[in-house]
Design an enzyme around this catalytic site. Structure first.
Site, PDB file in Angstrom:
ATOM      1  N   ASP A 124      -5.834  14.154  -6.835  1.00 57.71           N
ATOM      2  CA  ASP A 124      -7.274  13.955  -6.757  1.00 57.71           C
ATOM      3  C   ASP A 124      -8.030  15.278  -6.692  1.00 57.71           C
ATOM      4  O   ASP A 124      -9.141  15.397  -7.208  1.00 57.71           O
ATOM      5  CB  ASP A 124      -7.628  13.092  -5.538  1.00 57.71           C
ATOM      6  CG  ASP A 124      -7.371  11.605  -5.790  1.00 57.71           C
ATOM      7  OD1 ASP A 124      -6.935  11.244  -6.907  1.00 57.71           O
ATOM      8  OD2 ASP A 124      -7.619  10.807  -4.863  1.00 57.71           O
ATOM      9  N   ASN A 184     -17.173  14.624  -4.047  1.00 53.25           N
ATOM     10  CA  ASN A 184     -16.818  13.903  -2.823  1.00 53.25           C
ATOM     11  C   ASN A 184     -17.877  14.041  -1.738  1.00 53.25           C
ATOM     12  O   ASN A 184     -18.504  13.066  -1.351  1.00 53.25           O
ATOM     13  CB  ASN A 184     -15.490  14.436  -2.250  1.00 53.25           C
ATOM     14  CG  ASN A 184     -14.285  13.628  -2.692  1.00 53.25           C
ATOM     15  OD1 ASN A 184     -14.431  12.599  -3.342  1.00 53.25           O
ATOM     16  ND2 ASN A 184     -13.100  14.108  -2.350  1.00 53.25           N
ATOM     17  N   GLN A 242     -14.213  23.093  -1.288  1.00 56.31           N
ATOM     18  CA  GLN A 242     -13.826  24.131  -2.236  1.00 56.31           C
ATOM     19  C   GLN A 242     -14.743  25.343  -2.150  1.00 56.31           C
ATOM     20  O   GLN A 242     -14.304  26.470  -2.227  1.00 56.31           O
ATOM     21  CB  GLN A 242     -13.876  23.577  -3.671  1.00 56.31           C
ATOM     22  CG  GLN A 242     -12.847  22.495  -3.916  1.00 56.31           C
ATOM     23  CD  GLN A 242     -11.426  23.023  -3.878  1.00 56.31           C
ATOM     24  OE1 GLN A 242     -11.180  24.152  -4.244  1.00 56.31           O
ATOM     25  NE2 GLN A 242     -10.494  22.216  -3.399  1.00 56.31           N
ATOM     26  N   ALA A 269     -12.391   9.541   1.305  1.00 58.27           N
ATOM     27  CA  ALA A 269     -11.723  10.810   1.636  1.00 58.27           C
ATOM     28  C   ALA A 269     -12.038  11.194   3.092  1.00 58.27           C
ATOM     29  O   ALA A 269     -11.831  10.394   3.990  1.00 58.27           O
ATOM     30  CB  ALA A 269     -12.163  11.889   0.642  1.00 58.27           C
ATOM     31  N   TYR A 270     -12.574  12.359   3.302  1.00 55.99           N
ATOM     32  CA  TYR A 270     -12.795  12.853   4.668  1.00 55.99           C
ATOM     33  C   TYR A 270     -13.722  11.920   5.457  1.00 55.99           C
ATOM     34  O   TYR A 270     -13.507  11.685   6.660  1.00 55.99           O
ATOM     35  CB  TYR A 270     -13.389  14.258   4.575  1.00 55.99           C
ATOM     36  CG  TYR A 270     -13.510  15.019   5.870  1.00 55.99           C
ATOM     37  CD1 TYR A 270     -12.616  14.834   6.915  1.00 55.99           C
ATOM     38  CD2 TYR A 270     -14.512  15.974   6.030  1.00 55.99           C
ATOM     39  CE1 TYR A 270     -12.732  15.560   8.087  1.00 55.99           C
ATOM     40  CE2 TYR A 270     -14.627  16.704   7.199  1.00 55.99           C
ATOM     41  CZ  TYR A 270     -13.744  16.491   8.229  1.00 55.99           C
ATOM     42  OH  TYR A 270     -13.856  17.199   9.393  1.00 55.99           O
ATOM     43  N   ALA A 271     -14.740  11.381   4.791  1.00 53.62           N
ATOM     44  CA  ALA A 271     -15.693  10.500   5.479  1.00 53.62           C
ATOM     45  C   ALA A 271     -14.987   9.318   6.128  1.00 53.62           C
ATOM     46  O   ALA A 271     -15.371   8.869   7.214  1.00 53.62           O
ATOM     47  CB  ALA A 271     -16.764  10.006   4.510  1.00 53.62           C
ATOM     48  N   SER A 301     -11.871   9.283   7.270  1.00 50.64           N
ATOM     49  CA  SER A 301     -11.166   9.783   8.463  1.00 50.64           C
ATOM     50  C   SER A 301     -12.109   9.883   9.658  1.00 50.64           C
ATOM     51  O   SER A 301     -11.701   9.712  10.802  1.00 50.64           O
ATOM     52  CB  SER A 301     -10.588  11.178   8.196  1.00 50.64           C
ATOM     53  OG  SER A 301      -9.529  11.116   7.275  1.00 50.64           O
ATOM     54  N   ASP A 351     -19.170  17.581  15.961  1.00 48.60           N
ATOM     55  CA  ASP A 351     -18.330  18.627  15.360  1.00 48.60           C
ATOM     56  C   ASP A 351     -18.819  18.971  13.960  1.00 48.60           C
ATOM     57  O   ASP A 351     -18.505  20.052  13.439  1.00 48.60           O
ATOM     58  CB  ASP A 351     -16.881  18.141  15.250  1.00 48.60           C
ATOM     59  CG  ASP A 351     -16.127  18.284  16.552  1.00 48.60           C
ATOM     60  OD1 ASP A 351     -16.752  18.605  17.572  1.00 48.60           O
ATOM     61  OD2 ASP A 351     -14.903  18.070  16.541  1.00 48.60           O
ATOM     62  N   ALA A 382     -17.093  13.132  15.284  1.00 48.93           N
ATOM     63  CA  ALA A 382     -17.033  13.193  16.749  1.00 48.93           C
ATOM     64  C   ALA A 382     -18.427  13.394  17.357  1.00 48.93           C
ATOM     65  O   ALA A 382     -18.664  14.323  18.130  1.00 48.93           O
ATOM     66  CB  ALA A 382     -16.079  14.294  17.218  1.00 48.93           C
TER      67      ALA A 382
END
Lengths: 299, 299, 299, 299
Positions: free
Chosen positions: D78, D152, D251, D194-196, D198, D182, D217
């Site tokens: 990806d 993303n 990136q 993706a990160y969102a 998590s 955070d 957080a």
């Protein structure tokens, strides 16, 4: 006083709350003085004595007001507002929400502020906001056996003490998932801050053209809430066989049988809410969700 | 073959699963050859023909085995194991769980591995683990009207299609909160990976001396799961008035009325599970929860 | 006035907050009148002029007070209290927390109430509560290179803008998981309502003999918080290679290298907090977490 | 073989993965035989020897292919696909993603299936899908000092080991909240898995015209993820003063100073992905998120 942009106002009050009657009465007098013809929603009239003002079913107000000039003024909580909005959505008659107690998500004018807010609105100063509405049918053997609409949400859930609920969800005819959970909430943006939020769903901004599916206590941890574009057709098939039900805004209920399908689409109609000039959705969010200390505001 | 550390084994099988009968039969023969006297739990015997082995109620096995020398061998899923563990917990007779299908949290021996695992156990090679048990009563007007025990959890929830559930929770006689939610789960460590996890609860290690309260779809977002030490007395009072129920391990149910109190404590008894030597709780967690790719393991 | 059960009090104040000086001064005078010998923590003395009272390092107060008769009175926020508690924990000298602003989780006496609360305490009327403390070392090539203790939490996290953090966690020498996440919080019950809660962790009651591991933004959704019994040895090995750090109570920091191990155990020492008679942990929780409208309390 | 609907294909491979070279080579030969002119992305050419095919920067391929007839074929994960999509989005050249290892969310063709999938595509049989792109600027003293785009997400976060991050977020010029966390993720639908995710965010269907803000957080538990319509202007002002940064798709990075504003809008350009006929986003979701056992599929 200049001519009001609304010639007719229909008043709706929370039936169970005695204190609402006085506010309704004050609003009625005030509007009448301003040259607005005041009507009272039938059930409200039954509970609150507002002499000199004719009763009217909301659907009748909707029919008469479909071409404009009418406004509904709701005094109560979010539940009262939801009920009135559901009935007026097909006609496009706008609603104003005055909370009779704590601030609501959609009854965002305080009782203390109604004169100023409604005064401005009669003068044409307001923010008009459209809220999407979910329409649904229960299909049994392919034939509709129940219909409903919801401003907040449609919930398919266990209606008894026990048993595994298993739902197959198709979106635009494509299988999405089989959900094993206590239930599944299909929520509009308006409903995203209600039950859907308790079940872990995100907030959807009212102007987002989307809806969200939020499982309640899903067996599979990765069954996250999923936000879909508002044009989709969501079908929920009941795969388990007892004690399953569906409700619309927790007001209208139907029992479901194994094999029943709940077919849902965003309605072509939208509920219309009026807010005082300068209103911000985010201000309401901050107050309701205790996002305190933000920007130096009082809470 | 050296003498077994267990002289008696009682076999328990998942009644609904036909395939279990063959495994039970093989285990029975194998144990008999090893000089172990084999008994068959009464309901299991009713569904699986195991000629030559006497039937026995689990409570009877418990009574006879309270001083040692007995083991229960369960073939099925976690539900079968829970049921047997609930009945044997008062007597301290240890259980071994063989899963007949997918790996379970507490049936952690595969059907393919039973000979090796049970062989080792008969030779005294096993890890003994104690699991806490929740005991509870329903008090109506102060008098007990229902009693139950749970290996996983006790759940107070809405048992109908509608209505707000409101529960007042006291801990050791001190008010903790009034919970408005779909329900409240009181879970042991063993239950923490079951329903409580679906509702957002943490994992509790089986040897943690604690229990966890997890609300289901709590109205208040800050009503997080709370972990309490195992010595506490938890009392849940029903403040709403219809369609409320309580269940123990989703097996035993009681309807609740407004004012009823559910009184819960960790029991002095513990269920005893035996695992093959080298067993690790974390290995089971990783496999069940798809914590893949960890430490190079296959999954 | 009867004789105080404490003969010595050491005062600690939040250095940055000017307003604290007046409260400290009032407390000092009041205690002196009550026959208590008043000392001022060195750094506090540096910022707040409290003439007539000797300075003292907290460790010195700890040494002198290890056999009893000493109390530390902290005025400030939870951060000030944490700092003092970390330093006094090895000696068992009890602390009293007075919040100088908003209510804290562990500074639970308001500035308005200090006379009543401390008066009662001098008379021996208080609730004594023990809070567990995490002790840890960083091992590099097996040798300790850093040591610290924490009342709230030890956090291993990314210390730069970028990069995948990968941590291997062993519990009592057994592999638990490899965590891919922004970081990992190891929290005491006291810390469970701080950073760990922001990251999705449960509340642990202060008397729970356990600790909780909470990943921050874990890549694997099923990597739920896990509560372990307090006797365990937790080892966290850094598997990624740059910009990783560890902190203790967000106060003491160390950079970590690939292969470093953070070794953690609950300390044999406990911090001792004194609360006014009738104090309830749940009351603080309800107020701090806005569990409003509960039991008719004001908030 | 009928004429291909694409006359030019540019190949992109994951540079670090040696095995990709062979697949790229096979694809190049196969395309050449089908009469498609094959180009190799410059960096890919540097790492993988593909004799007989000219090198080309992706931007050059974009310029030449803006009017159609070009396709980019990406072999890798990806991350490789994201990188290529970011560079081609301004030109509308479509991309096809072949995963060289595990199934990706956006590289959804397996190496085993590429012949069949690309063969169908050359014949004009594919599903075309548009993915929105976030464009952003960092403003310092009102002047742009950095620009980037993301397929993303754009993430503002702490870039050091310590310190409170405080962000003020305005939406369309109206204050939304001050976030203490955070970090804050602003994610497209593509980035929602993706990160969102998590960090607790919902899944957004790729065709949803919206974006989601997910705090990492958050200090305030009610700071839930919020989904906004895609037309909005999001501005994030840095209120804290050290170790803050922003990244685009993890990136491109920039350090931020107190007072800096990150200004974000959905770009008028969209990345174009091609999928084999019959492709369903939900199938990918089910496989990636282990929504097992659904509809009898293998996983």
């Amino acid at each position: 006083m200049p001519t009001s942009v609304f010639q007719h106002a229909v008043l709706v009050g929370k039936h169970q709350a005695g204190g609402v009657a006085r506010t309704l009465s004050e609003i009625a007098s005030w509007l009448a003085e301003a040259g607005v013809e005041v009507w009272v929603e039938a059930l409200t009239a039954h509970h609150c004595d507002l002499p000199g003002h004719a009763e009217l079913a909301l659907e009748e107000a909707g029919t008469r007001g479909a071409d404009g000039g009418w406004v509904a003024i709701v005094v109560g909580g979010d539940g009262t507002m939801l009920g009135a909005a559901r009935r007026l959505a097909p006609y496009g008659v706008p609603l104003v929400g005055i909370n009779s107690g704590r601030l609501g998500f959609i009854t965002d004018i305080t009782e203390a502020d109604w004169r100023q807010a409604i005064g401005a609105m009669l003068g044409g100063h307001f923010e008009r906001e459209h809220r999407s509405v979910l329409g649904g049918q229960v299909l049994r053997g392919g034939r509709p056996v129940f219909e409903g609409i919801a401003i907040n949400d449609v919930v398919v859930n266990r209606s008894g003490a026990t048993g595994l609920l298993e739902l197959r969800v198709d979106v635009d005819g494509r299988p999405m998932y089989v959900q094993r959970a206590d239930g599944l909430i299909v929520s509009t943006p308006t409903g995203s801050t209600a039950y859907a939020m308790s079940a872990g769903g995100p907030i959807l901004h009212p102007s987002l053209p989307g809806l969200v599916l939020v499982p309640i206590a899903a067996h599979t941890l990765s069954n996250r809430p999923i936000v879909l574009p508002e044009g989709v057709h969501v079908e929920i098939e009941v795969m388990s066989h007892k004690d399953v039900g569906v409700n619309f805004d927790m007001q209208h209920f139907a029992d479901l049988l194994g094999g029943d399908r709940v077919s849902l689409r965003i309605s072509p109609h939208r509920a219309v809410f009026l807010h005082p000039p300068g209103w911000s959705y985010f201000t309401t969010l901050r107050k309701k969700l205790h996002w305190h200390e933000v920007l130096g505001e009082e809470d």
